[in-house]
Design an enzyme around this catalytic site. Sequence first.
Site, PDB file in Angstrom:
ATOM      1  N   ARG A   1     -45.422   1.199 -59.321  1.00  0.00           N
ATOM      2  CA  ARG A   1     -45.073   2.729 -58.844  1.00  0.00           C
ATOM      3  C   ARG A   1     -43.593   2.819 -58.623  1.00  0.00           C
ATOM      4  O   ARG A   1     -43.139   1.549 -58.382  1.00  0.00           O
ATOM      5  CB  ARG A   1     -45.806   3.092 -57.407  1.00  0.00           C
TER       6      ARG A   1
ATOM      7  N   ARG B   1     -39.285  -0.054 -57.516  1.00  0.00           N
ATOM      8  CA  ARG B   1     -39.884  -2.522 -56.494  1.00  0.00           C
ATOM      9  C   ARG B   1     -40.347  -2.676 -56.387  1.00  0.00           C
ATOM     10  O   ARG B   1     -40.945  -4.299 -56.630  1.00  0.00           O
ATOM     11  CB  ARG B   1     -38.968  -1.534 -55.115  1.00  0.00           C
ATOM     12  N   TYR B   2     -41.679  -1.945 -56.995  1.00  0.00           N
ATOM     13  CA  TYR B   2     -43.269  -2.320 -56.862  1.00  0.00           C
ATOM     14  C   TYR B   2     -43.729  -2.181 -58.191  1.00  0.00           C
ATOM     15  O   TYR B   2     -42.783  -1.494 -59.075  1.00  0.00           O
ATOM     16  CB  TYR B   2     -44.823  -1.025 -56.267  1.00  0.00           C
TER      17      TYR B   2
ATOM     18  N   ASP C   1     -35.395   1.779 -39.958  1.00  0.00           N
ATOM     19  CA  ASP C   1     -35.199   1.482 -40.844  1.00  0.00           C
ATOM     20  C   ASP C   1     -33.164   0.931 -40.041  1.00  0.00           C
ATOM     21  O   ASP C   1     -32.881   1.444 -38.888  1.00  0.00           O
ATOM     22  CB  ASP C   1     -34.490   1.743 -41.961  1.00  0.00           C
TER      23      ASP C   1
ATOM     24  N   CYS D   1     -31.653  18.981 -48.138  1.00  0.00           N
ATOM     25  CA  CYS D   1     -32.605  19.051 -46.870  1.00  0.00           C
ATOM     26  C   CYS D   1     -32.577  20.497 -46.377  1.00  0.00           C
ATOM     27  O   CYS D   1     -31.739  21.345 -46.248  1.00  0.00           O
ATOM     28  CB  CYS D   1     -32.955  18.528 -46.304  1.00  0.00           C
TER      29      CYS D   1
ATOM     30  N   CYS E   1     -31.450   9.778 -40.098  1.00  0.00           N
ATOM     31  CA  CYS E   1     -32.464   9.809 -41.999  1.00  0.00           C
ATOM     32  C   CYS E   1     -32.227   8.302 -42.559  1.00  0.00           C
ATOM     33  O   CYS E   1     -30.898   7.749 -42.084  1.00  0.00           O
ATOM     34  CB  CYS E   1     -31.871  10.870 -42.354  1.00  0.00           C
TER      35      CYS E   1
ATOM     36  N   ARG F   1     -31.753   7.371 -45.681  1.00  0.00           N
ATOM     37  CA  ARG F   1     -31.050   8.371 -46.892  1.00  0.00           C
ATOM     38  C   ARG F   1     -29.141   8.656 -46.007  1.00  0.00           C
ATOM     39  O   ARG F   1     -29.152   9.751 -46.480  1.00  0.00           O
ATOM     40  CB  ARG F   1     -31.311   8.692 -47.846  1.00  0.00           C
TER      41      ARG F   1
ATOM     42  N   LYS G   1     -42.207  -2.688 -48.173  1.00  0.00           N
ATOM     43  CA  LYS G   1     -43.104  -2.039 -47.354  1.00  0.00           C
ATOM     44  C   LYS G   1     -43.905  -3.062 -46.429  1.00  0.00           C
ATOM     45  O   LYS G   1     -44.637  -3.388 -47.237  1.00  0.00           O
ATOM     46  CB  LYS G   1     -44.035  -0.975 -46.990  1.00  0.00           C
TER      47      LYS G   1
ATOM     48  N   CYS H   1     -31.949  15.175 -40.710  1.00  0.00           N
ATOM     49  CA  CYS H   1     -32.542  14.151 -39.373  1.00  0.00           C
ATOM     50  C   CYS H   1     -31.535  13.386 -39.623  1.00  0.00           C
ATOM     51  O   CYS H   1     -31.191  12.659 -40.267  1.00  0.00           O
ATOM     52  CB  CYS H   1     -33.643  13.786 -39.831  1.00  0.00           C
TER      53      CYS H   1
ATOM     54  N   ASP I   1     -40.588  -1.074 -42.990  1.00  0.00           N
ATOM     55  CA  ASP I   1     -40.242  -1.090 -44.390  1.00  0.00           C
ATOM     56  C   ASP I   1     -38.306  -2.012 -44.694  1.00  0.00           C
ATOM     57  O   ASP I   1     -37.332  -2.594 -43.603  1.00  0.00           O
ATOM     58  CB  ASP I   1     -38.614   0.481 -45.648  1.00  0.00           C
TER      59      ASP I   1
HETATM   60  C1  LIG Z   1     -42.283   3.888 -50.151  1.00  0.00           C
HETATM   61  C2  LIG Z   1     -42.479   3.585 -51.146  1.00  0.00           C
HETATM   62  C3  LIG Z   1     -43.134   3.564 -53.011  1.00  0.00           C
HETATM   63  C4  LIG Z   1     -44.461   3.773 -51.933  1.00  0.00           C
HETATM   64  O1  LIG Z   1     -45.149   2.825 -50.870  1.00  0.00           O
HETATM   65  P1  LIG Z   1     -46.542   3.379 -51.023  1.00  0.00           P
HETATM   66  O2  LIG Z   1     -46.897   1.840 -49.712  1.00  0.00           O
HETATM   67  O3  LIG Z   1     -47.719   3.047 -52.408  1.00  0.00           O
HETATM   68  O4  LIG Z   1     -46.689   4.288 -50.206  1.00  0.00           O
HETATM   69  C5  LIG Z   1     -42.575   3.154 -53.883  1.00  0.00           C
HETATM   70  N1  LIG Z   1     -41.503   2.888 -54.023  1.00  0.00           N
HETATM   71  C6  LIG Z   1     -40.796   2.755 -53.097  1.00  0.00           C
HETATM   72  C7  LIG Z   1     -38.575   1.975 -53.446  1.00  0.00           C
HETATM   73  C8  LIG Z   1     -41.023   3.109 -51.754  1.00  0.00           C
HETATM   74  O5  LIG Z   1     -39.988   3.052 -51.404  1.00  0.00           O
HETATM   75  S1  SF4 Z   2     -35.422  11.695 -43.072  1.00  0.00           S
HETATM   76 FE1  SF4 Z   2     -33.273  12.098 -44.627  1.00  0.00          FE
HETATM   77  S2  SF4 Z   2     -34.217  13.250 -46.670  1.00  0.00           S
HETATM   78 FE2  SF4 Z   2     -35.496  13.712 -44.968  1.00  0.00          FE
HETATM   79  S3  SF4 Z   2     -35.919  15.332 -44.307  1.00  0.00           S
HETATM   80 FE3  SF4 Z   2     -34.271  14.729 -43.165  1.00  0.00          FE
HETATM   81  S4  SF4 Z   2     -32.788  14.397 -43.887  1.00  0.00           S
HETATM   82 FE4  SF4 Z   2     -33.859  14.946 -45.596  1.00  0.00          FE
END
Ligand SMILES: *Cc1c(COP(=O)(O)O)cnc(C)c1O
Ligand code: SF4
Length: 365
Positions: free
Chosen positions: A109, A105-106, A286, A118, A125, A127, A330, A122, A323
């Site tokens: 990175r 996305r960025y 989220d 996990c 979560c 995801r 973010k 949670c 986010d």
């Molecule tokens: C959070 C995230 C990152 C890392 O973001 P930083 O602000 O650099 O910590 C990179 N890629 C994705 C898709 C993310 O959700």
């Molecule tokens: S927040 Fe989601 S990915 Fe992170 S430990 Fe909990 S269940 Fe696993």
Amino acid sequence: MIANKTMEAELLKERPEEWRALAKESITRAEELAKHLNISVEEIKEVAGVYPMRISRYYLSLIENENDAIWKQCVPDARELKDDVGVADPLFEEKDSPVEGLTHRYPDRVLLLVSNDCANYCRFCTRKRRIGKPFRKITREQIAECISYIREHSEIRDVLVSGGDPLMLEDSEIEHILKELRSIEHVEIIRIGTRVPCTLPQRITPELCAMLRRYHPLYINVHFNHPKELTPQSKRALELLANAGIPLGNQSVLLRGVNDNPEVMMDLNRKLLKMRVKPYYIYQCDLVRGTEHFRTKVENGIKIIESLRGFTSGLAVPQFVIDAPCGGGKIPISPNYIVKRTKKGIIMRNYENKVFSYPEPEMET
Ligand SMILES: *Cc1c(COP(=O)(O)O)cnc(C)c1O
Ligand code: SF4
């Protein structure tokens, strides 16, 4: 339960491999949970049928009262099935994914998902759509494809290894991934996102740390949401990681009735610093389907930051972020300290609401 905790610690001293057994013994069935907590088996079954349940016995032992901050984070709740505000993948992690398991996305990175497992699932979560679901299991081939993508994109200098929880993999599997990433010249830093120091601290063994430290510069971001999670066991895990030279950051999620209050966050962030963990982000919850009951107003997050800044070490003040839905990434949300901007300078307020001005330099036009 207290007796159990000490016993676990003793066992671990003798048998560091014990974490695997502990992970296997996690609670996944409603009937089993009912032996420990006063819950409705039917309700838990119904919810867990849609969003799987898993609670490590260690994390379960931290529950002190019905519906307390620990309970809320791990025990399934009927409200998860009644949410029609959230969506499955609000951050478009899968839409912004050139290869299954990788989000780019960025500019410089990427996010690399290496596990779908996990120690605890949670309830809030992000995801939730995939965690603990067998059909979403990540294969070695998938990871290899993601690594090829990283190899072919020389703009990627930072790889964020996440999941699920990467530390639920065996040491040898983690090492394989780190070794591959380190063989790519343009990858400058590697980050691991993990919640096991909080949910299964026994997983952090001296052997794991001895392996991790061979892949520096390596950063780890942990995930604690409440001061009650910072137990002697977690302290030990964090110490082992920090002593391996790994800079530690923490990401919290703002959760209604768990940590959406300034006192709790002050306590959490000060305690994290004492354990050599720098608070990094507080996330606004989220828009994930099944988590509406955890959402709290953005204003509460801003108030929390205002209550920390100036009142305690700057090191203890994380960045509050949202986010953005639909893959906006973010976005930092901060209290407003600027009262007024004029041609001459700015008028601003400090943490005590006292007003000051700062003159701009006189520029040639
Ligand atoms: C959070 C995230 C990152 C890392 O973001 P930083 O602000 O650099 O910590 C990179 N890629 C994705 C898709 C993310 O959700
Ligand atoms: S927040 Fe989601 S990915 Fe992170 S430990 Fe909990 S269940 Fe696993």
